[in-house]
Design an enzyme around this catalytic site. Structure first.
Site, short mmCIF file in Angstrom:
data_model
loop_
_atom_site.label_atom_id
_atom_site.label_comp_id
_atom_site.label_asym_id
_atom_site.label_seq_id
_atom_site.Cartn_x
_atom_site.Cartn_y
_atom_site.Cartn_z
N ARG A 19 -2.85 -8.98 4.24
CA ARG A 19 -2.98 -9.62 2.94
C ARG A 19 -1.59 -9.87 2.37
O ARG A 19 -1.35 -10.87 1.67
CB ARG A 19 -3.80 -8.75 1.97
N VAL B 66 -2.43 0.70 -1.66
CA VAL B 66 -3.49 -0.19 -1.17
C VAL B 66 -3.07 -0.71 0.20
O VAL B 66 -1.94 -1.15 0.40
CB VAL B 66 -3.72 -1.37 -2.14
N ALA B 67 -3.98 -0.68 1.16
CA ALA B 67 -3.66 -1.14 2.52
C ALA B 67 -3.15 -2.58 2.51
O ALA B 67 -3.77 -3.45 1.88
CB ALA B 67 -4.89 -1.01 3.42
N CYS B 68 -2.07 -2.82 3.21
CA CYS B 68 -1.54 -4.18 3.35
C CYS B 68 -2.23 -4.95 4.47
O CYS B 68 -2.16 -6.18 4.51
CB CYS B 68 -0.04 -4.13 3.64
N THR B 69 -2.87 -4.23 5.38
CA THR B 69 -3.50 -4.86 6.54
C THR B 69 -4.97 -5.09 6.29
O THR B 69 -5.67 -4.20 5.80
CB THR B 69 -3.31 -3.97 7.78
#
Length: 338
Positions: free
Chosen positions: A173, A151-154
């Site tokens: 996030r 899952v994208a951290c940004t």
């Protein structure tokens, strides 16, 4: 919010904060960490994006490769895993990366394939004072994918043109302070500088915002090695400025060369490097890829190419890959990427 001259100062400060004064201890998905919420800091000079502390052993070639991977709009695992084999664990199908691959989201967002980079350029050219120049990264549907390993951290990147200087804010996030933040700040400030050159603007400050900044338990011993008085002889941590103007033609040329080096279809010595007729900045990038090719494929001609690197690059590469200091010996690649 705290302001720092460069990233190394911010990095060491926040590593120490999480070691000594975490707000919470938790274990999302079973990964134990200590955490602080709502962390933000500004870098006065985003070109000071490198960690030169010898205990961290920055993987410069991976940092550069990842930033170029984003700018190429790619999501293929093969490219990134060549520079960081450990990223393969984040791929659900063994071929592509999804959340980690920001490039397709930057240049082909959503079902309509929106080029968000071009939209930001157009927005700021039409209205330099705009607050709408935002590149969205996180897809809401990522959270609905069962057992999603990537899952994208940004959340997004915002570009703000003020008084001729391009500022940027990266909203996360979540951010792993020891590993992920190093890669993210490098890539985001690199994108910021590319955008500034394309717009003909000076480089402004970079602000990093993380909803959760955390330190994972397995990284505690390494983090503690950073929590000590700084060595007196730390090298400078600022990269040279990108060439003026739009660097996308150079980027396309470098990426073609990178693919040939990565597949061992091309080998460069000093003369062949000079014959590429690239600006010095991009010639240094190609030299990094060639030296890593030698590490990865175990070929190490004693031609002194490592001495053609800038002192900063040479120090980081030799610290990360000690065999480059003695190229007559067999070379081995390290799987520790970030």
């Amino acid at each position: 919010m705290t302001s720092f001259p460069g990233f190394q100062d911010a990095y060491l400060h926040h590593v120490s904060d999480l070691l000594h004064d975490p707000q919470f201890h938790n274990a999302p998905r079973g990964f134990h960490s200590q955490e602080r919420l709502g962390v933000a800091f500004t870098l006065e000079d985003p070109r000071r994006r490198l960690i030169t502390h010898p205990a961290r052993r920055t993987n410069l070639v991976f940092n550069v490769a990842e930033a170029l991977w984003y700018l190429a709009g790619r999501d293929d695992l093969g490219y990134l895993a060549y520079y960081a084999p450990s990223v393969a664990r984040y791929s659900a199908d063994g071929r592509r990366l999804t959340g980690t691959a920001y490039g397709p989201r930057i240049f082909q967002y959503g079902t309509r394939g929106l080029d968000q980079w071009a939209t930001v350029v157009d927005t700021l050219r039409q209205d330099p004072d705009s607050k709408r120049a935002v590149i969205q990264i996180l897809h809401p549907h990522e959270l609905r994918v069962a057992d999603n390993p990537d899952v994208a951290c940004t959340l997004c990147l915002q570009f703000l043109l003020r008084e001729g200087r391009l500022h940027m804010v990266g909203y996360m996030r979540a951010n792993d302070v020891y590993r992920g933040m190093v890669s993210d700040v490098f890539s985001f400030t690199f994108l910021q500088e590319m955008m500034a050159r394309q717009l003909g603007a000076e480089l402004g400050g970079y602000t990093h915002v993380a909803g959760s900044l955390h330190l994972y338990r397995p990284d505690l011993p390494a983090a503690r090695r950073l929590d000590a008085p700084l060595p007196a002889d730390l090298p400078a941590d600022a990269m040279e400025p990108l060439p003026e103007g739009d660097n996308r033609p150079y980027l396309a040329h470098v990426l073609r060369i990178e693919e040939e080096l990565r597949t061992d279809a091309l080998r460069l010595d000093r003369d062949r490097l000079d014959a590429l007729d690239l600006p010095g900045y991009w010639s240094q990038v190609v030299a990094l890829f060639e030296l890593y090719r030698r590490v990865r494929h175990g070929t190490a001609p004693d031609d002194g190419l490592v001495d053609r690197l800038s002192p900063l690059y040479r120090q980081l590469m030799v610290t990360r890959f000690p065999a480059l200091a003695a190229p007559q010996h067999p070379l081995e690649v390290s799987d520790a990427a970030r």
